[in-house]
Write a protein that holds these residues in place. Structure first.
Motif, PDB file in Angstrom:
ATOM      1  N   GLY A 151       0.810  -1.201   0.000  1.00  0.00           N
ATOM      2  CA  GLY A 151       0.000   0.000   0.000  1.00  0.00           C
ATOM      3  C   GLY A 151       0.846   1.255   0.000  1.00  0.00           C
ATOM      4  N   PRO A 152       0.202   2.424   0.085  1.00  0.00           N
ATOM      5  CA  PRO A 152       0.890   3.708  -0.071  1.00  0.00           C
ATOM      6  C   PRO A 152       1.510   4.252   1.205  1.00  0.00           C
ATOM      7  N   VAL A 153       1.221   3.652   2.365  1.00  0.00           N
ATOM      8  CA  VAL A 153       1.726   4.194   3.630  1.00  0.00           C
ATOM      9  C   VAL A 153       3.074   3.547   3.941  1.00  0.00           C
ATOM     10  N   PHE A 154       4.122   4.124   3.400  1.00  0.00           N
ATOM     11  CA  PHE A 154       5.475   3.601   3.570  1.00  0.00           C
ATOM     12  C   PHE A 154       5.558   2.124   3.191  1.00  0.00           C
ATOM     13  N   GLY A 155       4.826   1.747   2.149  1.00  0.00           N
ATOM     14  CA  GLY A 155       4.857   0.377   1.650  1.00  0.00           C
ATOM     15  C   GLY A 155       3.820  -0.536   2.243  1.00  0.00           C
ATOM     16  N   ASN A 156       2.988  -0.026   3.159  1.00  0.00           N
ATOM     17  CA  ASN A 156       1.932  -0.833   3.765  1.00  0.00           C
ATOM     18  C   ASN A 156       0.572  -0.258   3.398  1.00  0.00           C
ATOM     19  N   MET A 157      -0.488  -1.003   3.704  1.00  0.00           N
ATOM     20  CA  MET A 157      -1.840  -0.591   3.365  1.00  0.00           C
ATOM     21  C   MET A 157      -2.270   0.638   4.155  1.00  0.00           C
TER      22      MET A 157
END
Length: 350
Positions: free
Chosen positions: A131-137
Protein backbone atom coordinates in the motif's frame (compact mmCIF):
# COMPACT_ATOMS: atom_id res chain seq x y z
CA UNK A 1 26.05 -2.58 19.87
CA UNK A 2 22.76 -1.39 21.33
CA UNK A 3 22.50 1.95 23.14
CA UNK A 4 23.11 1.36 26.83
CA UNK A 5 21.74 4.47 28.51
CA UNK A 6 18.41 6.23 28.38
CA UNK A 7 17.88 9.95 28.54
CA UNK A 8 15.94 9.57 31.78
CA UNK A 9 16.71 10.28 35.41
CA UNK A 10 17.85 6.72 35.98
CA UNK A 11 18.77 3.47 34.30
CA UNK A 12 17.47 -0.03 34.77
CA UNK A 13 19.77 -3.01 35.07
CA UNK A 14 18.33 -5.83 32.96
CA UNK A 15 17.57 -9.04 34.78
CA UNK A 16 17.28 -11.31 31.76
CA UNK A 17 20.20 -13.64 31.03
CA UNK A 18 20.89 -12.14 27.60
CA UNK A 19 21.42 -8.56 28.80
CA UNK A 20 22.20 -9.12 32.47
CA UNK A 21 25.24 -6.86 32.44
CA UNK A 22 23.92 -4.07 30.24
CA UNK A 23 22.06 -0.98 31.33
CA UNK A 24 18.67 -0.78 29.65
CA UNK A 25 16.40 2.21 29.06
CA UNK A 26 14.23 2.76 32.10
CA UNK A 27 12.11 5.78 33.00
CA UNK A 28 10.94 5.83 36.64
CA UNK A 29 8.06 8.14 35.68
CA UNK A 30 6.57 5.31 33.65
CA UNK A 31 7.15 2.45 36.08
CA UNK A 32 7.29 4.19 39.44
CA UNK A 33 7.08 1.78 42.39
CA UNK A 34 6.77 -1.26 40.12
CA UNK A 35 9.25 -4.00 39.39
CA UNK A 36 10.01 -4.95 35.82
CA UNK A 37 11.82 -7.85 34.19
CA UNK A 38 12.61 -8.19 30.51
CA UNK A 39 13.32 -11.13 28.27
CA UNK A 40 14.42 -11.23 24.66
CA UNK A 41 11.77 -13.01 22.58
CA UNK A 42 13.69 -14.59 19.72
CA UNK A 43 10.57 -15.79 17.94
CA UNK A 44 9.55 -12.14 17.41
CA UNK A 45 13.07 -10.85 16.76
CA UNK A 46 15.04 -10.49 13.53
CA UNK A 47 18.84 -10.37 13.53
CA UNK A 48 21.94 -11.69 11.78
CA UNK A 49 22.52 -14.11 10.15
CA UNK A 50 18.83 -13.96 9.09
CA UNK A 51 18.64 -17.71 8.67
CA UNK A 52 15.85 -18.75 6.35
CA UNK A 53 14.30 -15.29 6.04
CA UNK A 54 12.59 -15.01 2.68
CA UNK A 55 13.45 -18.52 1.52
CA UNK A 56 12.29 -20.94 4.20
CA UNK A 57 8.75 -21.58 5.35
CA UNK A 58 10.11 -22.42 8.79
CA UNK A 59 11.43 -18.89 9.28
CA UNK A 60 9.54 -16.61 11.64
CA UNK A 61 9.81 -13.75 9.13
CA UNK A 62 8.56 -13.31 5.58
CA UNK A 63 9.64 -10.89 2.85
CA UNK A 64 7.34 -8.96 0.57
CA UNK A 65 7.78 -6.87 -2.57
CA UNK A 66 11.28 -5.65 -3.39
CA UNK A 67 12.76 -6.56 0.01
CA UNK A 68 15.83 -8.78 -0.04
CA UNK A 69 18.25 -10.30 2.47
CA UNK A 70 22.01 -9.72 2.41
CA UNK A 71 24.67 -10.77 4.89
CA UNK A 72 24.54 -7.35 6.57
CA UNK A 73 20.88 -6.31 6.51
CA UNK A 74 17.36 -6.83 5.28
CA UNK A 75 17.07 -4.24 2.53
CA UNK A 76 13.46 -3.12 2.29
CA UNK A 77 14.09 -0.99 -0.82
CA UNK A 78 17.16 -0.31 -2.92
CA UNK A 79 18.11 3.24 -3.90
CA UNK A 80 15.88 3.07 -6.96
CA UNK A 81 12.62 4.73 -7.97
CA UNK A 82 9.14 3.25 -7.41
CA UNK A 83 10.09 0.38 -5.13
CA UNK A 84 8.42 -0.93 -1.99
CA UNK A 85 9.23 -3.81 0.30
CA UNK A 86 8.55 -5.20 3.73
CA UNK A 87 9.40 -7.90 6.22
CA UNK A 88 6.65 -9.33 8.44
CA UNK A 89 6.52 -11.66 11.39
CA UNK A 90 4.57 -14.85 10.72
CA UNK A 91 3.52 -15.17 14.37
CA UNK A 92 0.99 -12.92 16.13
CA UNK A 93 2.29 -11.39 19.35
CA UNK A 94 0.24 -11.98 22.50
CA UNK A 95 2.46 -10.05 24.91
CA UNK A 96 0.74 -7.49 27.12
CA UNK A 97 3.82 -5.29 27.68
CA UNK A 98 6.75 -5.14 25.30
CA UNK A 99 9.51 -3.05 23.79
CA UNK A 100 10.99 -3.15 20.32
CA UNK A 101 14.52 -1.98 19.53
CA UNK A 102 15.11 -1.27 15.86
CA UNK A 103 18.59 -1.01 14.37
CA UNK A 104 18.16 0.60 10.96
CA UNK A 105 19.97 2.57 8.29
CA UNK A 106 18.75 5.00 5.63
CA UNK A 107 21.26 6.08 3.00
CA UNK A 108 21.50 6.90 -0.69
CA UNK A 109 22.91 9.09 -3.43
CA UNK A 110 20.21 11.76 -3.21
CA UNK A 111 21.10 15.08 -1.65
CA UNK A 112 19.02 16.85 0.99
CA UNK A 113 15.31 17.01 0.04
CA UNK A 114 16.06 14.85 -3.01
CA UNK A 115 15.49 11.54 -1.28
CA UNK A 116 12.51 9.54 -0.09
CA UNK A 117 10.25 8.39 1.18
CA UNK A 118 11.02 6.65 4.49
CA UNK A 119 10.34 3.50 6.47
CA UNK A 120 7.82 2.32 9.06
CA UNK A 121 7.68 -0.10 11.97
CA UNK A 122 4.31 -1.80 12.43
CA UNK A 123 2.27 -3.60 15.04
CA UNK A 124 -0.97 -4.29 13.16
CA UNK A 125 -3.82 -6.70 12.73
CA UNK A 126 -3.08 -7.00 9.00
CA UNK A 127 0.17 -8.25 7.48
CA UNK A 128 1.70 -8.63 4.01
CA UNK A 129 -0.49 -5.95 2.44
CA UNK A 130 1.13 -3.59 -0.07
CA UNK A 131 0.00 0.00 0.00
CA UNK A 132 0.89 3.71 -0.07
CA UNK A 133 1.73 4.19 3.63
CA UNK A 134 5.47 3.60 3.57
CA UNK A 135 4.86 0.38 1.65
CA UNK A 136 1.93 -0.83 3.76
CA UNK A 137 -1.84 -0.59 3.37
CA UNK A 138 -3.82 2.53 4.26
CA UNK A 139 -6.62 2.36 6.86
CA UNK A 140 -4.54 -0.09 8.87
CA UNK A 141 -5.54 -1.43 12.29
CA UNK A 142 -2.89 -0.99 14.95
CA UNK A 143 0.29 1.03 15.48
CA UNK A 144 2.63 2.59 12.94
CA UNK A 145 5.87 4.40 13.79
CA UNK A 146 7.20 6.25 10.75
CA UNK A 147 10.62 7.62 9.85
CA UNK A 148 9.49 10.12 7.23
CA UNK A 149 12.36 11.46 5.13
CA UNK A 150 10.50 13.62 2.60
CA UNK A 151 8.39 16.72 3.42
CA UNK A 152 5.37 16.36 1.14
CA UNK A 153 3.50 19.31 2.61
CA UNK A 154 6.41 21.61 3.28
CA UNK A 155 8.13 21.13 -0.08
CA UNK A 156 6.47 24.30 -1.38
CA UNK A 157 8.22 27.16 0.36
CA UNK A 158 5.40 29.66 -0.11
CA UNK A 159 2.80 27.28 1.29
CA UNK A 160 5.14 26.53 4.16
CA UNK A 161 5.45 30.22 5.03
CA UNK A 162 1.70 30.69 4.97
CA UNK A 163 0.86 27.74 7.15
CA UNK A 164 3.70 27.44 9.64
CA UNK A 165 5.69 29.67 11.93
CA UNK A 166 9.36 28.97 12.72
CA UNK A 167 8.18 27.38 15.97
CA UNK A 168 5.89 24.84 14.31
CA UNK A 169 7.86 24.26 11.11
CA UNK A 170 9.32 20.76 10.92
CA UNK A 171 12.78 19.63 10.01
CA UNK A 172 12.92 16.39 8.04
CA UNK A 173 13.57 13.49 8.48
CA UNK A 174 10.83 13.30 11.11
CA UNK A 175 9.75 10.41 13.36
CA UNK A 176 6.04 10.17 14.22
CA UNK A 177 3.54 7.61 15.50
CA UNK A 178 -0.06 6.89 14.53
CA UNK A 179 -2.75 4.53 15.83
CA UNK A 180 -5.35 3.34 13.30
CA UNK A 181 -8.65 1.53 13.85
CA UNK A 182 -9.23 0.39 10.27
CA UNK A 183 -11.10 3.52 9.18
CA UNK A 184 -8.50 6.27 9.65
CA UNK A 185 -6.51 7.23 6.57
CA UNK A 186 -2.92 8.46 6.64
CA UNK A 187 -2.77 11.96 5.12
CA UNK A 188 0.22 12.02 2.77
CA UNK A 189 -0.32 15.61 1.68
CA UNK A 190 0.08 16.77 5.29
CA UNK A 191 2.76 14.26 6.27
CA UNK A 192 0.42 12.57 8.74
CA UNK A 193 -0.14 15.66 10.90
CA UNK A 194 -3.93 15.23 11.40
CA UNK A 195 -3.58 11.75 12.95
CA UNK A 196 -0.16 11.76 14.60
CA UNK A 197 0.31 11.16 18.32
CA UNK A 198 3.51 13.15 18.41
CA UNK A 199 7.02 13.05 17.01
CA UNK A 200 10.49 14.53 16.72
CA UNK A 201 13.02 15.44 14.07
CA UNK A 202 15.74 12.87 13.43
CA UNK A 203 18.62 13.48 11.04
CA UNK A 204 19.21 9.84 10.17
CA UNK A 205 20.36 9.83 6.53
CA UNK A 206 23.87 8.89 5.42
CA UNK A 207 25.33 8.62 8.91
CA UNK A 208 28.53 6.68 9.52
CA UNK A 209 27.45 5.49 12.97
CA UNK A 210 24.56 3.23 13.94
CA UNK A 211 21.01 4.55 14.30
CA UNK A 212 18.34 3.08 16.57
CA UNK A 213 14.64 3.46 17.25
CA UNK A 214 13.08 2.37 20.54
CA UNK A 215 9.35 1.62 20.92
CA UNK A 216 7.92 0.66 24.31
CA UNK A 217 4.30 -0.26 25.08
CA UNK A 218 3.62 -0.77 28.76
CA UNK A 219 0.57 -0.10 30.95
CA UNK A 220 -1.17 1.32 27.88
CA UNK A 221 1.54 3.93 27.50
CA UNK A 222 3.47 4.36 24.26
CA UNK A 223 7.03 5.67 24.41
CA UNK A 224 9.30 6.27 21.43
CA UNK A 225 12.97 7.22 21.73
CA UNK A 226 15.84 7.47 19.26
CA UNK A 227 19.61 7.12 19.33
CA UNK A 228 21.01 8.72 16.19
CA UNK A 229 23.97 10.78 17.47
CA UNK A 230 26.45 7.96 17.95
CA UNK A 231 26.60 8.60 21.71
CA UNK A 232 24.75 5.41 22.77
CA UNK A 233 22.16 7.49 24.58
CA UNK A 234 18.42 7.49 24.02
CA UNK A 235 16.71 10.79 23.21
CA UNK A 236 13.03 11.33 23.98
CA UNK A 237 10.72 11.52 20.97
CA UNK A 238 7.17 10.98 22.28
CA UNK A 239 5.46 9.63 25.38
CA UNK A 240 1.67 9.15 25.19
CA UNK A 241 -0.55 7.59 27.88
CA UNK A 242 -3.92 6.02 27.17
CA UNK A 243 -2.88 4.11 24.04
CA UNK A 244 -4.96 0.94 23.71
CA UNK A 245 -3.51 -1.81 21.52
CA UNK A 246 -5.04 -5.30 21.36
CA UNK A 247 -2.91 -8.40 21.68
CA UNK A 248 -2.44 -10.85 18.81
CA UNK A 249 -1.18 -8.39 16.17
CA UNK A 250 1.86 -8.75 13.89
CA UNK A 251 5.18 -6.89 13.87
CA UNK A 252 6.64 -5.72 10.60
CA UNK A 253 8.78 -3.14 8.83
CA UNK A 254 8.21 -1.59 5.41
CA UNK A 255 9.54 1.14 3.15
CA UNK A 256 8.70 2.82 -0.14
CA UNK A 257 10.33 5.02 -2.78
CA UNK A 258 8.73 7.16 -5.46
CA UNK A 259 10.33 9.59 -7.87
CA UNK A 260 12.98 9.98 -5.16
CA UNK A 261 14.67 7.06 -3.45
CA UNK A 262 16.96 5.71 -0.72
CA UNK A 263 18.28 2.44 0.61
CA UNK A 264 16.07 1.51 3.57
CA UNK A 265 17.79 -1.18 5.66
CA UNK A 266 16.72 -3.10 8.76
CA UNK A 267 19.74 -4.51 10.59
CA UNK A 268 17.82 -5.93 13.53
CA UNK A 269 14.41 -5.95 15.21
CA UNK A 270 14.69 -7.11 18.81
CA UNK A 271 11.54 -7.60 20.86
CA UNK A 272 11.61 -7.83 24.64
CA UNK A 273 8.82 -9.07 26.84
CA UNK A 274 8.33 -6.80 29.83
CA UNK A 275 7.01 -8.47 32.95
CA UNK A 276 5.53 -5.85 35.26
CA UNK A 277 4.30 -6.48 38.78
CA UNK A 278 0.59 -5.65 38.98
CA UNK A 279 -1.73 -5.63 41.96
CA UNK A 280 -4.78 -7.96 41.95
CA UNK A 281 -7.00 -4.89 41.53
CA UNK A 282 -5.06 -3.78 38.45
CA UNK A 283 -5.21 -7.28 36.98
CA UNK A 284 -8.97 -7.38 37.48
CA UNK A 285 -9.51 -3.92 35.97
CA UNK A 286 -7.48 -4.80 32.88
CA UNK A 287 -9.24 -8.12 32.41
CA UNK A 288 -12.64 -6.42 32.63
CA UNK A 289 -11.58 -3.70 30.19
CA UNK A 290 -10.55 -5.92 27.27
CA UNK A 291 -9.16 -4.05 24.26
CA UNK A 292 -10.58 -5.13 20.91
CA UNK A 293 -10.12 -1.99 18.77
CA UNK A 294 -6.99 0.22 18.81
CA UNK A 295 -7.67 3.67 20.21
CA UNK A 296 -6.13 6.61 22.08
CA UNK A 297 -7.87 8.08 25.11
CA UNK A 298 -6.77 11.69 24.59
CA UNK A 299 -6.85 11.79 20.79
CA UNK A 300 -9.30 14.73 20.76
CA UNK A 301 -6.82 16.87 22.69
CA UNK A 302 -4.04 15.90 20.31
CA UNK A 303 -6.17 16.88 17.32
CA UNK A 304 -6.99 20.22 18.92
CA UNK A 305 -3.29 20.89 19.20
CA UNK A 306 -2.80 19.98 15.55
CA UNK A 307 -5.59 22.34 14.50
CA UNK A 308 -3.97 25.19 16.35
CA UNK A 309 -0.59 24.38 14.83
CA UNK A 310 -2.00 24.25 11.33
CA UNK A 311 -3.81 27.60 11.50
CA UNK A 312 -2.72 29.72 8.53
CA UNK A 313 -1.61 33.36 8.69
CA UNK A 314 -4.84 34.48 7.04
CA UNK A 315 -6.92 32.59 9.59
CA UNK A 316 -4.92 34.16 12.43
CA UNK A 317 -5.41 37.64 10.90
CA UNK A 318 -9.17 37.28 10.65
CA UNK A 319 -9.37 35.78 14.13
CA UNK A 320 -7.56 38.78 15.59
CA UNK A 321 -9.58 41.19 13.46
CA UNK A 322 -12.96 39.81 14.50
CA UNK A 323 -11.83 39.66 18.11
CA UNK A 324 -10.94 43.36 18.01
CA UNK A 325 -14.23 44.25 16.32
CA UNK A 326 -16.08 42.25 18.96
CA UNK A 327 -14.32 44.15 21.73
CA UNK A 328 -15.11 47.50 20.10
CA UNK A 329 -18.76 46.49 19.71
CA UNK A 330 -19.00 45.56 23.39
CA UNK A 331 -17.40 48.88 24.41
CA UNK A 332 -19.87 50.84 22.28
CA UNK A 333 -22.82 48.93 23.75
CA UNK A 334 -21.47 49.55 27.22
CA UNK A 335 -21.15 53.30 26.57
CA UNK A 336 -24.71 53.50 25.21
CA UNK A 337 -26.12 51.65 28.21
CA UNK A 338 -24.13 53.83 30.60
CA UNK A 339 -25.32 56.99 28.81
CA UNK A 340 -28.98 55.95 29.14
CA UNK A 341 -28.50 55.01 32.77
CA UNK A 342 -26.80 58.34 33.52
CA UNK A 343 -29.59 60.30 31.75
CA UNK A 344 -32.28 58.48 33.75
CA UNK A 345 -30.35 59.15 36.96
CA UNK A 346 -30.20 62.91 36.28
CA UNK A 347 -33.97 63.08 35.58
CA UNK A 348 -34.73 61.65 39.00
CA UNK A 349 -33.17 64.73 40.63
CA UNK A 350 -35.46 67.27 38.81
Amino acid sequence: ELPQRAKCNNTYQGSGPTYRDKCRPFCPAVLRDHEMEEFLKREYSLSKPYQGVGSSGSSHWELMGDAMVTTEQVRLTPDMQSRQGAVWSRMPCHLKDWEMQVHFKIHGQGKKNLNGDGLAIWYTKERMQKGPVFGNMDNFTGLGVFVDTYPNEEKHIEAQKKRYTPRTQRIFPFVLAMVGNGTISYDHERDGRPTELGGCNAMVRNLKHDTFLFIRYIRRRLTVMIDIDGQHEWRDCLDIPGVRLPQGYYFGASAITGDLSDNHDIISLKLYQLTVLRSPKEEQEESEDEITIPSVDNMDLLRMGDTEEGMSGIAIFFTVLFSMLGCIFLIVIGLVVYSHWNESRRKRFY
